[in-house]
Design a protein around this motif. Structure first.
Motif, PDB file in Angstrom:
ATOM      1  N   ALA A 565       0.723  -1.034  -0.017  1.00 27.82           N
ATOM      2  CA  ALA A 565      -0.076   0.001   0.035  1.00 27.82           C
ATOM      3  C   ALA A 565       0.826   1.170  -0.052  1.00 27.82           C
ATOM      4  N   VAL A 566       2.051   1.222   0.866  1.00 29.28           N
ATOM      5  CA  VAL A 566       2.305   2.525   0.954  1.00 29.28           C
ATOM      6  C   VAL A 566       3.213   3.247  -0.159  1.00 29.28           C
ATOM      7  N   PRO A 567       3.927   2.491  -1.303  1.00 27.99           N
ATOM      8  CA  PRO A 567       4.240   2.927  -2.402  1.00 27.99           C
ATOM      9  C   PRO A 567       3.237   3.849  -3.175  1.00 27.99           C
ATOM     10  N   PHE A 568       1.809   3.492  -2.912  1.00 25.88           N
ATOM     11  CA  PHE A 568       0.915   4.244  -3.540  1.00 25.88           C
ATOM     12  C   PHE A 568       0.943   5.705  -3.191  1.00 25.88           C
ATOM     13  N   MET A 569       1.301   6.322  -1.876  1.00 28.94           N
ATOM     14  CA  MET A 569       1.313   7.355  -1.284  1.00 28.94           C
ATOM     15  C   MET A 569       2.124   8.423  -2.121  1.00 28.94           C
ATOM     16  N   ALA A 570       3.062   7.974  -2.850  1.00 29.17           N
ATOM     17  CA  ALA A 570       4.249   8.824  -3.525  1.00 29.17           C
ATOM     18  C   ALA A 570       4.028   8.824  -5.084  1.00 29.17           C
ATOM     19  N   GLU A 571       2.968   8.329  -5.361  1.00 29.08           N
ATOM     20  CA  GLU A 571       2.494   8.116  -6.905  1.00 29.08           C
ATOM     21  C   GLU A 571       2.391   9.488  -7.524  1.00 29.08           C
ATOM     22  N   LYS A 572       2.467   9.887  -8.424  1.00 31.11           N
ATOM     23  CA  LYS A 572       2.426  11.333  -9.140  1.00 31.11           C
ATOM     24  C   LYS A 572       1.302  11.785  -8.958  1.00 31.11           C
ATOM     25  N   GLU A 573      -0.033  10.853  -9.099  1.00 39.52           N
ATOM     26  CA  GLU A 573      -1.315  11.584  -8.788  1.00 39.52           C
ATOM     27  C   GLU A 573      -1.443  12.084  -7.584  1.00 39.52           C
ATOM     28  N   ASN A 574      -1.176  11.227  -6.580  1.00 43.23           N
ATOM     29  CA  ASN A 574      -1.110  11.870  -5.105  1.00 43.23           C
ATOM     30  C   ASN A 574      -0.236  12.946  -4.591  1.00 43.23           C
ATOM     31  N   GLU A 575       1.067  12.865  -5.415  1.00 44.96           N
ATOM     32  CA  GLU A 575       2.034  14.016  -5.086  1.00 44.96           C
ATOM     33  C   GLU A 575       1.397  15.290  -5.701  1.00 44.96           C
ATOM     34  N   GLU A 576       0.786  15.179  -6.790  1.00 43.46           N
ATOM     35  CA  GLU A 576       0.066  16.436  -7.308  1.00 43.46           C
ATOM     36  C   GLU A 576      -1.151  16.794  -6.305  1.00 43.46           C
ATOM     37  N   LEU A 577      -1.795  15.908  -6.044  1.00 45.68           N
ATOM     38  CA  LEU A 577      -2.747  16.130  -5.141  1.00 45.68           C
ATOM     39  C   LEU A 577      -2.716  17.159  -3.999  1.00 45.68           C
ATOM     40  N   PHE A 578      -1.602  16.537  -3.137  1.00 51.28           N
ATOM     41  CA  PHE A 578      -1.143  17.062  -1.951  1.00 51.28           C
ATOM     42  C   PHE A 578      -0.551  18.645  -1.963  1.00 51.28           C
ATOM     43  N   GLU A 579       0.264  18.597  -3.160  1.00 53.21           N
ATOM     44  CA  GLU A 579       0.971  20.074  -3.626  1.00 53.21           C
ATOM     45  C   GLU A 579      -0.228  20.848  -3.834  1.00 53.21           C
ATOM     46  N   ARG A 580      -1.083  20.438  -4.865  1.00 54.08           N
ATOM     47  CA  ARG A 580      -2.086  21.362  -5.326  1.00 54.08           C
ATOM     48  C   ARG A 580      -2.921  22.184  -3.932  1.00 54.08           C
ATOM     49  N   TYR A 581      -3.171  21.351  -3.178  1.00 50.06           N
ATOM     50  CA  TYR A 581      -3.917  22.035  -2.234  1.00 50.06           C
ATOM     51  C   TYR A 581      -3.070  22.297  -0.824  1.00 50.06           C
ATOM     52  N   GLY A 582      -1.746  22.466  -1.039  1.00 52.29           N
ATOM     53  CA  GLY A 582      -0.750  22.922   0.072  1.00 52.29           C
ATOM     54  C   GLY A 582      -0.800  22.123   1.090  1.00 52.29           C
ATOM     55  N   VAL A 583      -0.985  20.748   1.250  1.00 52.83           N
ATOM     56  CA  VAL A 583      -0.993  19.878   2.453  1.00 52.83           C
ATOM     57  C   VAL A 583       0.237  19.114   2.717  1.00 52.83           C
ATOM     58  N   LEU A 584       1.083  18.706   1.533  1.00 48.37           N
ATOM     59  CA  LEU A 584       2.272  18.402   1.644  1.00 48.37           C
ATOM     60  C   LEU A 584       2.911  18.401   0.396  1.00 48.37           C
ATOM     61  N   SER A 585       4.263  18.892   0.608  1.00 51.43           N
ATOM     62  CA  SER A 585       5.276  19.089  -0.463  1.00 51.43           C
ATOM     63  C   SER A 585       5.517  17.776  -1.076  1.00 51.43           C
ATOM     64  N   ALA A 586       5.832  17.701  -2.281  1.00 52.31           N
ATOM     65  CA  ALA A 586       6.566  16.260  -2.705  1.00 52.31           C
ATOM     66  C   ALA A 586       7.620  15.528  -1.682  1.00 52.31           C
ATOM     67  N   ARG A 587       8.493  16.501  -1.359  1.00 53.24           N
ATOM     68  CA  ARG A 587       9.322  16.076  -0.290  1.00 53.24           C
ATOM     69  C   ARG A 587       8.892  15.741   1.144  1.00 53.24           C
ATOM     70  N   GLU A 588       7.977  16.351   1.642  1.00 55.84           N
ATOM     71  CA  GLU A 588       7.245  15.843   2.886  1.00 55.84           C
ATOM     72  C   GLU A 588       6.769  14.542   2.665  1.00 55.84           C
ATOM     73  N   LEU A 589       6.001  14.355   1.366  1.00 56.06           N
ATOM     74  CA  LEU A 589       5.072  13.300   1.189  1.00 56.06           C
ATOM     75  C   LEU A 589       5.977  12.129   0.952  1.00 56.06           C
ATOM     76  N   GLU A 590       7.260  12.191   0.522  1.00 51.86           N
ATOM     77  CA  GLU A 590       8.167  11.091   0.271  1.00 51.86           C
ATOM     78  C   GLU A 590       8.652  10.757   1.539  1.00 51.86           C
ATOM     79  N   ALA A 591       9.057  11.769   2.380  1.00 51.98           N
ATOM     80  CA  ALA A 591       9.528  11.405   3.507  1.00 51.98           C
ATOM     81  C   ALA A 591       8.740  10.680   4.551  1.00 51.98           C
TER      82      ALA A 591
END
Length: 724
Positions: A565-591
């Protein structure tokens, strides 16, 4: 009395325990609520009116906090805390461990004359500085880069933490790095709440509301837990180290009769629950329900709904208080999702809704949901979000301990689907076919007893096998684990709602700007959502094998483990989702992804080491000792000229051989533990260590059923789960 010396002593101590008398002399429960909280009512009494208005506006409306009022608030908070017996204050924060952290400082500071004065300045209230590199951070901070900051979260009230030797003022905070990145569970939750509110307010305005307040997500998390006597706890090194049993044969009587569920609460447990309620009430935690759960020794408490950010803080504090009160009653509170294999596990079902003071609960369908178009649009947003981001939701509840629950016949499957119930499903079916014109009405149950009144039957049943179920005026996310912070699932829910509400609002704006009448535009959008995302709706038995095949045909993910499950967190779609709404940066999500995988691998490694140690130093020596006794008896019997055949000796010898062989495999796996990344280490733990531990356990649990009871070293399931 049976059992080894340590077991006999534990049982003797437990059975000699007397339940302390519960007294209500301190104060009625209602009078205790919030007495240890620096609440809005306390602030209103202690702050100048102008200052209180600014603080209240930040809490209620999300306005920017005016830092110039910090000194006034800090002084009032200090005076109140000292009156409550506090000598120290602590910035309380929620690092990526999932637990609560705190750093205590004294109010007292020396002055120029050598005397000490109680000081607490506004700048100290606003910001603190713990070590950022000593907490899990997924590479956001190097070991040599220590600086991190805590920042006051005014939306969550300060409180007093009592101790017999002195009290502490606790101030809920966020925790960020020197570079401004979130190192905690709370910062993303606040960001996601803000993002969701912005889009929800936008949608409400499209419905013609001119008095739109901040929209808040609310949460009420049901907390399941086990209680065992502390003597058993200290006699089980596996529970002490890993919070779960690594060994233990299934008892002859477990939960088969369903006689524990909602049964009479044992006196000792009820005394604990009464004390627990009092402590929770003191801290403003609205504990509402308490009862026996399915498994022996398992119980549940549930608070009423609160703002999700406050509910998060209260959940963290609740778990601390649960353990502390249990110790006071000579028990240990186990919050692990599966402390006992083979019996019901523990979840933390997160009920959530959306709303505000003017528009009310936005997930309340009313009596005729087909006419409640606003509700249907918000419901459609959830359907779209859960379908589009099901992998993210599954990842939000992933952990080594929760993997024991998800997919078992006691918890939701790992497939994320939505249950709507008969009434709502019928309405959306009508929408898909062109438009909803009616709603199924509630029924009446005639009980056939004149003295009993007719009972109203809801228009739809509930479904305990669904991970994401509509339950009348809210949704219940049943997948979170009992030991988990509710931040991760609520961050995911808030953010996917922000995305879906944004999408629906944008579609409505496009259609109406092109001249489509608003209600027709709503029908078009709803029809499109149910057509594109209706595959996520499932009202059937989520435990059935057939659902696995059907879900796959629908394209729904079945992410059985954390490693899946966890690798899905950093998929491009989820990365763009969190960055679009200012919730998590790509770096924060990967961390965050790396931290979860790292903790997963370390958890399994610790369990593997403990399994090997107990098997080698406790179980194997006991089995060999008993084998020697049986062999000696066989020699004596044969010398007496009698038949020396001993099937038990044969069975013991076979099981010892199996234990020795599996133990060697496990120790080899531990020695070769490796990986070039967190994912590789986690994969190794999943594919090598877990199967090896399982083989050791099978052999050991077989021996438990063969070795003489007076030799067996570990308290048994039957003893731990039934003797309280």
């Amino acid at each position: 009395m049976s059992g080894s010396i340590s077991r006999r002593e534990a049982i003797k101590a437990v059975t000699a325990h007397s339940t302390p008398e519960c007294t209500t002399a301190e104060a009625p429960l209602a009078d205790l609520f919030g007495i240890n909280v620096f609440s809005k009512s306390v602030m209103k009494d202690r702050l100048p009116k102008s200052v209180f208005k600014k603080v209240a506006a930040t809490i209620d409306e999300g306005t920017i906090l005016d830092p110039t009022i910090a000194d006034v608030v800090a002084n009032a908070m200090k005076d109140w805390a000292i009156e409550k017996g506090a000598s120290h204050y602590a910035h309380v924060f929620y690092p990526l461990t999932g637990f609560t952290a705190e750093k205590h400082d004294s109010f007292l500071e020396p002055d120029s004359s050598g005397a000490s004065l109680a000081e607490f300045q506004g700048k100290t209230l606003l910001q603190g500085e713990p070590d950022a590199s000593s907490f899990p951070n997924g590479g956001l901070r190097g070991t040599f880069e220590a600086r991190g900051y805590t920042g006051w979260d005014v939306t969550s009230p300060a409180y007093i933490l009592e101790n017999p030797n002195g009290n502490t003022l606790c101030i809920p905070t966020v925790f960020i790095s020197w570079t401004g990145e979130a190192l905690d569970k709370k910062t993303p939750l606040l960001r996601s709440q803000q993002a969701m509110s912005k889009q929800a307010m936008r949608l409400l305005k499209l419905f013609g509301h001119s008095d739109v307040d901040t929209v808040v997500s609310y949460a009420g998390a049901e907390q399941e837990y086990f209680l065992i006597d502390e003597h058993f706890y200290y006699a089980r090194p596996d529970i002490m180290t890993t919070a779960r049993t690594l060994f233990g044969a299934k008892p002859s009587k477990g939960q088969e009769f369903d006689d524990h569920y909602f049964g009479a609460i044992p006196d000792r447990v009820l005394a604990y629950m009464i004390d627990l309620d009092r402590e929770l009430f003191k801290h403003g935690i609205p504990s509402k329900t308490r009862h026996n759960e399915v498994a022996p020794g398992q119980f549940e408490l549930a608070p009423v709904f609160e703002r999700s950010v406050l509910a998060h803080d209260h959940q963290q504090l609740m778990m601390t208080i649960m353990k502390k009160v249990a110790e006071n009653h000579g028990m240990t509170c186990l919050l692990h999702e599966k402390p006992f294999a083979g019996v019901n596990g523990s979840g933390k079902h997160v009920n959530f809704s959306l709303g505000n003071g003017n528009q009310g609960n936005l997930l309340n369908p009313g009596d005729t949901p087909h006419e409640n178009v606003q509700f249907l649009v918000f419901c459609a947003a959830i359907i779209r979000g859960v379908h589009k981001y099901g992998g993210l939701l599954r990842a939000s509840v992933a952990s080594a301990s929760n993997d024991h629950r998800l997919g078992a016949n006691e918890a939701p499957p790992a497939i994320i689907s939505i249950f709507l119930g008969d009434q709502l499903m019928d309405v959306f079916d009508q929408i898909a076919k062109g438009g909803a014109t009616e709603s199924k009405e509630s029924g009446v149950l005639e009980l056939g007893v004149d003295s009993l009144p007719p009972m109203k039957a809801d228009p739809g049943d509930r479904n305990r096998t669904s991970p994401f179920a509509f339950t009348g005026n809210r949704f219940e996310f049943r997948a979170p684990g009992s030991n988990q912070s509710i931040s991760d699932p609520m961050v995911a829910i808030n953010t996917i709602l922000a995305d879906s509400i944004d999408y629906l609002a944008t579609e409505l704006e496009k259609l109406t700007s092109d001249g489509t009448e608003f209600n027709a535009a709503v029908q078009t959008v709803l029809q499109q959502v149910i057509t594109d995302h209706g595959a996520v709706i499932f009202n059937g038995d989520g435990y059935a094998d057939a659902w696995q095949e059907e879900a796959a045909a629908r394209g729904l993910k079945n992410l059985r483990t954390t490693v899946d499950a966890v690798p899905f967190m950093a998929e491009k779609e989820n990365e763009e989702l969190f960055e679009r709404y200012g919730v998590l940066s790509a770096r924060e999500l990967e961390a965050r992804k790396d931290v979860i995988l790292e903790q997963y691998a370390l958890t399994i490694l610790v369990e593997a080491k403990e399994t090997a140690e107990i098997a080698k130093t406790m179980i194997l020596p006991t089995a060999l000792r008993y084998q020697g006794e049986l062999a000696g008896i066989a020699v004596n019997v044969k010398a007496a000229g009698l038949d020396a055949a001993n099937p038990l000796l044969t069975d013991i010898t076979t099981a010892i051989s199996a234990l020795s062989a599996s133990l060697a495999t496990l120790e080899k796996g531990i020695a070769e533990f490796h990986g070039e990344s967190e994912l590789e280490e986690s994969t190794y733990a999943l594919e090598t260590l877990i199967p090896a531990m399982a083989e050791v356990r099978v052999a050991a649990d077989t021996l438990e059923g063969l070795v003489a009871d007076d030799l067996w070293p570990l308290p048994t399931y039957n003893e731990m789960l039934t003797i309280l």
